[in-house]
Design an enzyme around this catalytic site. Structure first.
Site, PDB file in Angstrom:
ATOM      1  N   TYR A  32       0.829  -1.200   0.000  1.00  0.00           N
ATOM      2  CA  TYR A  32       0.000   0.000   0.000  1.00  0.00           C
ATOM      3  C   TYR A  32       0.864   1.251   0.000  1.00  0.00           C
ATOM      4  CZ  TYR A  32       0.971   1.103   4.910  1.00  0.00           C
ATOM      5  OH  TYR A  32       1.596   1.458   6.080  1.00  0.00           O
ATOM      6  N   ARG A  51       7.752   3.848  -5.112  1.00  0.00           N
ATOM      7  CA  ARG A  51       8.003   2.942  -3.987  1.00  0.00           C
ATOM      8  C   ARG A  51       6.957   1.828  -3.946  1.00  0.00           C
ATOM      9  NH1 ARG A  51       8.132   5.175   2.109  1.00  0.00           N
ATOM     10  NH2 ARG A  51       5.910   5.426   1.637  1.00  0.00           N
ATOM     11  N   HIS A 101      -1.750 -20.987   1.356  1.00  0.00           N
ATOM     12  CA  HIS A 101      -0.544 -20.219   1.642  1.00  0.00           C
ATOM     13  C   HIS A 101       0.331 -20.042   0.398  1.00  0.00           C
ATOM     14  CE1 HIS A 101      -1.731 -20.772   5.784  1.00  0.00           C
ATOM     15  NE2 HIS A 101      -0.688 -20.071   6.210  1.00  0.00           N
ATOM     16  N   LYS A 146       6.568  -1.859   2.124  1.00  0.00           N
ATOM     17  CA  LYS A 146       5.374  -1.229   2.688  1.00  0.00           C
ATOM     18  C   LYS A 146       4.198  -2.177   2.477  1.00  0.00           C
ATOM     19  CE  LYS A 146       3.297   3.366   3.177  1.00  0.00           C
ATOM     20  NZ  LYS A 146       3.736   3.557   4.572  1.00  0.00           N
ATOM     21  N   GLU A 178      12.866   2.765  14.137  1.00  0.00           N
ATOM     22  CA  GLU A 178      11.972   3.821  13.668  1.00  0.00           C
ATOM     23  C   GLU A 178      10.777   3.903  14.599  1.00  0.00           C
ATOM     24  OE1 GLU A 178      10.543   2.917   9.734  1.00  0.00           O
ATOM     25  OE2 GLU A 178      10.271   0.792  10.196  1.00  0.00           O
ATOM     26  N   LEU A 202      11.393   1.395   7.050  1.00  0.00           N
ATOM     27  CA  LEU A 202      10.819   1.837   5.789  1.00  0.00           C
ATOM     28  C   LEU A 202      11.511   3.138   5.408  1.00  0.00           C
ATOM     29  CD1 LEU A 202       8.541   1.376   3.646  1.00  0.00           C
ATOM     30  CD2 LEU A 202       7.219   3.055   4.951  1.00  0.00           C
TER      31      LEU A 202
END
Length: 284
Positions: A32, A51, A101, A146, A178, A202
């Site tokens: 996302y 990205r 899976h 992300k 972070e 990230l």
């Protein structure tokens, strides 16, 4: 009426649907992006969309749209929803298939959804600064992607909220990584220090823009891991992110940062970042 996008089609939100066996819903198998919108214009939209493509490639998923096509679709959605200040959110999952899976066999199209939301700039918090807590970083080892897998982030953010704090600063042992939803930087003797862009963080678009500004303005900075001790003794601490811009941190785990007020380096960076927003999107 509020409009959203589902699989490239602009729809009334009330009729938009995704299948219950969508892999994003069942596995978090997707990626996302969130892009800031000022004056109806996306800020660093191209960087976010590039990205998004990179994140998709890292999980071996091919997107059905180019960054340029996505940019056009987001602009259409922003216009139809008459969004002035806020965000546009988009995500791609590996699509809908019987739960397994293993990646679905055959030609399964990714599921694509997007929407907009009004979100004001956090002006008061940026002026006063915010309080934070420390929390052990329990997330997986590919934080550079992300992805939709945000449970570790959510648990840390919830701890911060329950402590009456804005953010959780994460650490793996003695190393600060972070925040639960932002990048973290410290300032020592006028030098900005922020964790290097590797798999433990990230590489935030706001972080990248911040470092670009530092380079242009000859503000000294270092991209390297720093420790909890360095965090504790820092002159200034701040977070950076799409919705928080450059956010001063004035308290960590009940201990004031510096004199307990936003510092001069952070203030300068805030002003420079605002100027960059206005250069690209118009006056705030």
């Amino acid at each position: 009426m509020e409009y959203v996008i589902v699989d490239g089609e602009v729809l009334d939100r009330t009729v938009a649907k995704v299948d219950i066996e969508d892999r994003g819903y069942q596995f978090g198998d997707g990626v996302y992006e969130v892009i800031r919108v000022y004056n109806g214009k996306m800020f660093t939209g191209k960087e976010h969309l590039n990205r998004l493509v990179e994140s998709a490639e890292k999980i071996r998923m091919k997107l059905p749209f180019s960054p340029e096509e996505l940019e056009s679709k987001m602009e259409e959605l922003i216009s139809k929803n008459e969004l002035d200040t806020g965000i546009v959110y988009m995500q791609f999952t590996r699509g809908t298939s019987p739960r397994n899976h293993v990646f679905p066999a055959g030609d399964v199209a990714p599921t694509f959804v997007a929407y907009t939301r009004k979100v004001a700039r956090p002006v008061e918090s940026m002026e006063k600064g915010v309080r934070t807590i420390l929390d052990e970083d329990i997330r997986w080892l590919r934080c550079d992607i992300k992805s939709l897998n945000l449970l570790g982030n959510l648990l840390s953010k919830q701890k911060a909220a329950e402590a009456g704090c804005f953010e959780a600063i994460l650490h793996r042992g003695e190393t600060v990584t972070e925040g639960s939803h932002s990048n973290i930087s410290i300032v020592k003797d006028g030098v900005i220090i922020t964790h290097q862009a590797d798999n433990f963080i990230l590489n935030g678009i706001t972080r990248q823009k911040m470092l670009e500004i530092c380079s242009n303005e000859t503000i000294p900075f270092e991209e390297r891991a720093f420790t909890l001790d360095e965090l504790s003794s820092a002159d200034e601490v701040f977070s950076s992110g799409t919705t928080v811009e450059v956010m001063p941190i004035v308290e960590v785990d009940g201990k004031p940062v510096g004199n307990g007020k936003p510092g001069p380096v952070t203030r300068n960076l805030q002003n420079l970042f605002k100027a960059e927003i206005e250069r690209l999107c118009g006056n705030l």
